[in-house]
Design a protein around this motif. Structure first.
Motif, mmCIF file in Angstrom:
data_model
loop_
_atom_site.group_PDB
_atom_site.id
_atom_site.type_symbol
_atom_site.label_atom_id
_atom_site.label_comp_id
_atom_site.label_asym_id
_atom_site.label_seq_id
_atom_site.Cartn_x
_atom_site.Cartn_y
_atom_site.Cartn_z
ATOM 1 N N GLY A 314 0.822 -1.202 0.000
ATOM 2 C CA GLY A 314 0.000 0.000 0.000
ATOM 3 C C GLY A 314 0.852 1.246 0.000
ATOM 4 N N VAL A 315 0.317 2.312 -0.602
ATOM 5 C CA VAL A 315 1.084 3.542 -0.740
ATOM 6 C C VAL A 315 0.133 4.686 -1.076
ATOM 7 N N LEU A 316 0.566 5.904 -0.840
ATOM 8 C CA LEU A 316 -0.140 7.069 -1.384
ATOM 9 C C LEU A 316 0.262 7.208 -2.842
ATOM 10 N N SER A 317 -0.720 7.187 -3.744
ATOM 11 C CA SER A 317 -0.430 7.367 -5.164
ATOM 12 C C SER A 317 -0.170 8.845 -5.436
ATOM 13 N N TYR A 318 1.068 9.174 -5.794
ATOM 14 C CA TYR A 318 1.393 10.572 -6.088
ATOM 15 C C TYR A 318 0.765 11.013 -7.403
ATOM 16 N N SER A 319 0.451 10.080 -8.281
ATOM 17 C CA SER A 319 -0.185 10.424 -9.551
ATOM 18 C C SER A 319 -1.662 10.736 -9.372
ATOM 19 N N LEU A 320 -2.341 9.995 -8.489
ATOM 20 C CA LEU A 320 -3.785 10.130 -8.312
ATOM 21 C C LEU A 320 -4.160 10.935 -7.090
ATOM 22 N N GLY A 321 -3.247 11.062 -6.135
ATOM 23 C CA GLY A 321 -3.536 11.811 -4.920
ATOM 24 C C GLY A 321 -4.387 11.053 -3.915
ATOM 25 N N VAL A 322 -4.489 9.730 -4.054
ATOM 26 C CA VAL A 322 -5.262 8.908 -3.125
ATOM 27 C C VAL A 322 -4.452 7.657 -2.795
ATOM 28 N N GLY A 323 -4.896 6.943 -1.756
ATOM 29 C CA GLY A 323 -4.229 5.713 -1.378
ATOM 30 C C GLY A 323 -4.581 4.574 -2.318
#
Length: 364
Positions: A314-323
């Motif tokens: 799991g990660v914060l998606s920097y492209s989408l701005g959501v987890g």
């Protein structure tokens, strides 16, 4: 702990250094977010020398690989590569690998596997090759491995080797000399972006530093392994030892595209076919957060009040701005858009199941 040859150089650069799969490597150079977005929008450079590289050659090289791999090796043309699995007799996944047939030596293959399984895979190759006319050579500590990834990677590599590579097909490659060093260049990667990987026959720090600096001077942003991890999760790529291991078969891991059940005799075939017939109790899926919160490995997944699975990445998606994350859920819930609750710090937050990458692949 094993160390990559340019580790001291990366320390001088101020990189954040940490452990990954038994190797000391750079995790990031500036920040995970900055490097991640550079790869998505421009081009990044990774040192992936920690990965295992094996040379399999000789009259029975194809016979050995046919025995241990889940895909038909005879269909790999010279200069081409396939993604395959290595499985146990019971179908459990021992590793996921790429196999490249040398363009000039039809009986020579280069297999790249994960760092965490190095000793296991070396022993597996050696034990299964007894009595065969085959040479198994560990190249991990004789070669270095760099990855250039991002939408501008073709332009950069073309300038680096002074030849246009834009017409190369995905999972193809060739041998060349780079600063006088034997190198195999393939169009491949683990980020979801277009990219290239360079296997260089050297562990000499000065020689490798010159190549690294040349690539950076051509515009690549140095990137660490934490960035590679956040990129691969967005692309929906599982990581061996985290999202899959010997306790799951390709059926549960939803990796049947890497298995050819029409191929007879490979190790694990009958068990995988049996699991296909019986069906899997759980399946690996993507999890897209619909509420605030960053999913992490080990977080429990709920459907109503019932625990139905667990996250493996799991990660914060920097492209989408959501987890975003990957995890296993009961197979009946492995449907696109199915609502799943993720327990984050004692609170259950809404997410939905994704059966496709979180961002579209841009591989060529």
């Amino acid at each position: 702990m094993r160390e990559i040859p340019l580790l001291d150089y990366y320390r001088e650069m101020g990189a954040e250094i940490g452990e990954f799969a038994g190797w000391i490597s750079p995790l990031w150079f500036t920040s995970n977010r900055e490097e991640h977005l550079k790869v998505r929008s421009d081009v990044g450079l990774f040192d992936i020398t920690h990965m295992t590289r094996m040379r399999i050659a000789g009259g029975d090289s194809e016979k050995l690989l046919q025995k241990i791999l889940t895909k038909r090796v005879e269909k790999i043309r010279p200069g081409r590569m396939k993604y395959c699995l290595i499985c146990r007799d019971d179908g459990g996944i021992m590793d996921d690998v790429t196999v490249f047939r040398h363009p000039g030596e039809a009986k020579e293959f280069i297999m790249v596997s994960n760092a965490i399984t190095h000793d296991k895979i070396v022993n597996w190759l050696e034990s299964n090759s007894r009595g065969m006319d085959v040479e198994v050579e560990d190249l991990t500590f004789k070669t270095s491995f760099l990855a250039v990834q991002g939408p501008r990677s073709s332009q950069l590599i073309s300038k680096l080797i002074e030849a246009d590579v834009s017409g190369m097909k995905w999972f193809s490659g060739f041998e060349l000399k780079l600063n006088g060093l034997k190198t195999i260049l393939t169009r491949s990667g683990y980020t979801g972006e277009d990219g290239y990987e360079l296997m260089i026959w050297s562990w000499d720090e000065n020689s490798l530093r010159r190549i690294w600096e040349e690539i950076v001077d051509l515009g690549a942003t140095p990137c660490g392994l934490a960035t590679r991890d956040s990129l691969r999760i967005e692309a929906g790529y599982p990581l061996y030892g985290q999202d899959m291991d010997e306790s799951v078969t390709p059926v549960e891991a939803r990796l049947m595209h890497a298995v050819d059940l029409s191929k007879p005799g490979f190790i694990g075939r009958e068990a995988i076919e049996g699991r296909m017939r019986r069906g899997a109790e759980r399946l690996l899926v993507g999890v897209l957060m619909k509420e605030r919160g960053v999913p992490r490995r080990g977080y429990r997944l709920f459907h109503g009040d019932e625990v139905v699975g667990e996250l493996t990445s799991g990660v914060l998606s920097y492209s989408l701005g959501v987890g975003v994350g990957l995890g296993y859920v009961k197979s009946g819930l492995a449907r696109e858009g199915e609502e799943i609750l993720v327990e984050i710090h004692g609170r259950r937050r809404i997410s939905e199941v994704k059966l496709t990458p979180f961002i579209p692949w841009r591989i060529k």
